[in-house]
Scaffold this active site. Structure first.
Site, PDB file in Angstrom:
ATOM      1  N   ARG A  98       0.793  -1.241   0.000  1.00 45.03           N
ATOM      2  CA  ARG A  98       0.000   0.000   0.000  1.00 45.03           C
ATOM      3  C   ARG A  98       0.821   1.283   0.000  1.00 45.03           C
ATOM      4  O   ARG A  98       0.465   2.254  -0.658  1.00 45.03           O
ATOM      5  CB  ARG A  98      -0.949   0.013   1.209  1.00 45.03           C
ATOM      6  CG  ARG A  98      -2.081  -0.968   1.063  1.00 45.03           C
ATOM      7  CD  ARG A  98      -3.004  -0.869   2.245  1.00 45.03           C
ATOM      8  NE  ARG A  98      -3.955  -1.960   2.233  1.00 45.03           N
ATOM      9  CZ  ARG A  98      -4.435  -2.539   3.329  1.00 45.03           C
ATOM     10  NH1 ARG A  98      -4.047  -2.116   4.530  1.00 45.03           N
ATOM     11  NH2 ARG A  98      -5.300  -3.518   3.233  1.00 45.03           N
ATOM     12  N   CYS A 126      -9.683  -1.568   5.089  1.00 47.58           N
ATOM     13  CA  CYS A 126     -11.156  -1.465   5.099  1.00 47.58           C
ATOM     14  C   CYS A 126     -11.659  -0.179   5.762  1.00 47.58           C
ATOM     15  O   CYS A 126     -12.547   0.500   5.244  1.00 47.58           O
ATOM     16  CB  CYS A 126     -11.746  -2.691   5.790  1.00 47.58           C
ATOM     17  SG  CYS A 126     -10.886  -3.132   7.306  1.00 47.58           S
ATOM     18  N   GLN A 156     -14.773  -1.765  14.829  1.00 43.09           N
ATOM     19  CA  GLN A 156     -14.550  -2.670  13.706  1.00 43.09           C
ATOM     20  C   GLN A 156     -14.988  -4.104  13.998  1.00 43.09           C
ATOM     21  O   GLN A 156     -14.697  -4.665  15.054  1.00 43.09           O
ATOM     22  CB  GLN A 156     -13.067  -2.647  13.320  1.00 43.09           C
ATOM     23  CG  GLN A 156     -12.624  -1.263  12.865  1.00 43.09           C
ATOM     24  CD  GLN A 156     -11.179  -1.192  12.386  1.00 43.09           C
ATOM     25  OE1 GLN A 156     -10.519  -0.200  12.641  1.00 43.09           O
ATOM     26  NE2 GLN A 156     -10.680  -2.195  11.690  1.00 43.09           N
ATOM     27  N   LYS A 184      -2.240   2.929   9.522  1.00 49.18           N
ATOM     28  CA  LYS A 184      -2.724   2.699   8.151  1.00 49.18           C
ATOM     29  C   LYS A 184      -3.733   3.800   7.799  1.00 49.18           C
ATOM     30  O   LYS A 184      -3.692   4.379   6.716  1.00 49.18           O
ATOM     31  CB  LYS A 184      -3.415   1.341   8.030  1.00 49.18           C
ATOM     32  CG  LYS A 184      -2.489   0.143   7.988  1.00 49.18           C
ATOM     33  CD  LYS A 184      -3.324  -1.146   7.938  1.00 49.18           C
ATOM     34  CE  LYS A 184      -2.516  -2.352   8.364  1.00 49.18           C
ATOM     35  NZ  LYS A 184      -3.358  -3.542   8.599  1.00 49.18           N
ATOM     36  N   HIS A 197     -18.145  -2.225   9.656  1.00 47.39           N
ATOM     37  CA  HIS A 197     -17.347  -1.307  10.479  1.00 47.39           C
ATOM     38  C   HIS A 197     -18.117   0.006  10.628  1.00 47.39           C
ATOM     39  O   HIS A 197     -18.669   0.522   9.651  1.00 47.39           O
ATOM     40  CB  HIS A 197     -16.014  -0.980   9.804  1.00 47.39           C
ATOM     41  CG  HIS A 197     -15.012  -2.097   9.799  1.00 47.39           C
ATOM     42  ND1 HIS A 197     -15.212  -3.315  10.406  1.00 47.39           N
ATOM     43  CD2 HIS A 197     -13.755  -2.142   9.267  1.00 47.39           C
ATOM     44  CE1 HIS A 197     -14.124  -4.064  10.231  1.00 47.39           C
ATOM     45  NE2 HIS A 197     -13.239  -3.378   9.546  1.00 47.39           N
TER      46      HIS A 197
END
Ligand code: A2P
Length: 350
Positions: free
Chosen positions: A102, A131, A158, A215, A244
């Protein structure tokens, strides 16, 4: 000239996200000449559903990608790190759901509603974001375009499906054990997840944030292509199976009223506004489960600052947060005629 239909691999096809990827390719009628499921040697020969048929799972090996045009990976970071370069070397374009690629400058990180243009410069491996980040940027991009977001404070709630099948199994087993008067067995999470909240997703880093939190910080800036957006996150695992939820507080350069924000979000791609407090209408994880859209509600002006808004953002983490976003990237690659690898050896070089 019409393109020939691609041969598509799903890597990690026996997992929670991999199964959803197969279902999404089928339900969206992705124009594949063939779909081939891969997993570890443990699952080779087993069957996975694909629409009303079943496909036989093959063992993933470095040399399986010859003749495959597109591989969608969801088999964990170490599998992606090891196998995606071999896929690209065989001329197979990879859409990878793990965190392995990523933040690699060679790999675009794409949410099709937000930065589809980033695909134009792909080098063979395209990363699907985390996500929690995906659903947040789907909601934030139109507000950023309208009023320039300078700061985001997000807290997440989450679901256990984010940990894959083993997370789903752990919550179900612990609930059953507790209702039967037994001690819950703790295998996957550091503490009991049933009837609990764990402010700990992925590993802790040197700055005492978790990897999941960082992230959200780093991926948001890369996807929104704006280092001026400062993000801080607290990520919490909750005993929810699918979906989530996120409490998102934003600060903007230009003032946005809640009414303006509602109107902007009502027009935004991939978003549905569910926001009528008087009628008790707001997004819920159990309603978002199985849906493709990102739901936004509880839109309020933050009365503690001049230009601030609070939002409640909910999406199905397995669909928009993973499988659907990856398949949307694949669709966008086809639409833009980008199913080719320009430098096949790039990711094998150190
Ligand atoms: P397998 O079922 O053979 O272990 P989840 O995220 O739900 O745990 O799923 C993980 C997916 O990644 C599964 O399909 C799993 O296959 C696959 N997987 C894990 N390790 C490997 C590996 N080394 N090679 C190929 N597939 C892997």
């Amino acid at each position: 000239m019409p393109q020939k239909k691609p041969v598509v691999a799903v890597v990690g096809a026996t997992g929670a996200v991999g199964r959803e990827m197969l279902a999404t390719l089928y339900s969206r009628k992705f124009p594949a000449a063939q779909v081939i499921p891969f997993a570890s040697s443990r699952s080779a020969g087993s069957k996975v559903p694909f629409g009303d048929t079943e496909l036989t799972v093959r063992e993933l090996k470095e040399d399986v990608f010859e003749g495959i045009d597109l591989a969608i990976f969801s088999a964990g970071g170490s599998t992606s790190e090891k196998f995606a370069p071999h896929a690209a070397a065989a001329g197979c374009v990879v859409v990878d759901n793990s965190s392995a690629w990523r933040m690699d400058d060679r790999c675009p990180l794409v949410v099709p509603e937000v930065n589809p243009h980033a695909l134009e410069k792909h080098n063979g491996i395209i990363a699907n974001p985390n996500c929690s980040t995906i659903q947040m940027v789907v909601a934030l991009k139109p507000l950023h375009d309208a009023a320039a977001i300078t700061r985001v404070v997000v807290s997440t709630y989450q679901a256990v499906s984010g940990t894959g099948k083993k997370g789903l199994d752990e919550l179900e087993r612990q609930v059953r054990q507790l209702f039967n008067g037994q001690d819950p067995e703790i295998k996957v999470y550091p503490y009991q997840i049933a009837f609990n909240c764990l402010p700990h997703i992925d590993v802790f880093l040197d700055n005492d944030y978790t990897k999941e939190e960082m992230k959200m910080v780093n991926e948001t800036v890369k996807i929104m292509e704006d280092p001026g957006i400062k993000v801080t996150a607290t990520c919490v695992r909750v005993p929810v199976f699918y979906g989530h939820s996120e409490s998102v507080n934003i600060e903007t350069k230009r003032k946005l009223t809640a009414k303006e924000a509602r109107a902007i979000l009502a027009q935004a791609p991939g978003v549905q506004v569910l926001d009528n407090p008087k009628e008790k209408i707001y997004p819920l994880a159990i309603d978002a489960a199985g849906e493709d859209l990102t739901f936004v509600g509880r839109i309020r002006e933050d009365e503690s600052i001049a230009n601030g808004l609070n939002l409640w953002v909910v999406a199905d983490n397995i669909r928009k947060g993973a499988a659907l976003n990856a398949v949307q990237i694949a669709e966008e690659l086809l639409k833009r005629d980008l199913l080719r690898v320009p430098d096949k050896g790039l990711f094998l070089k150190k």
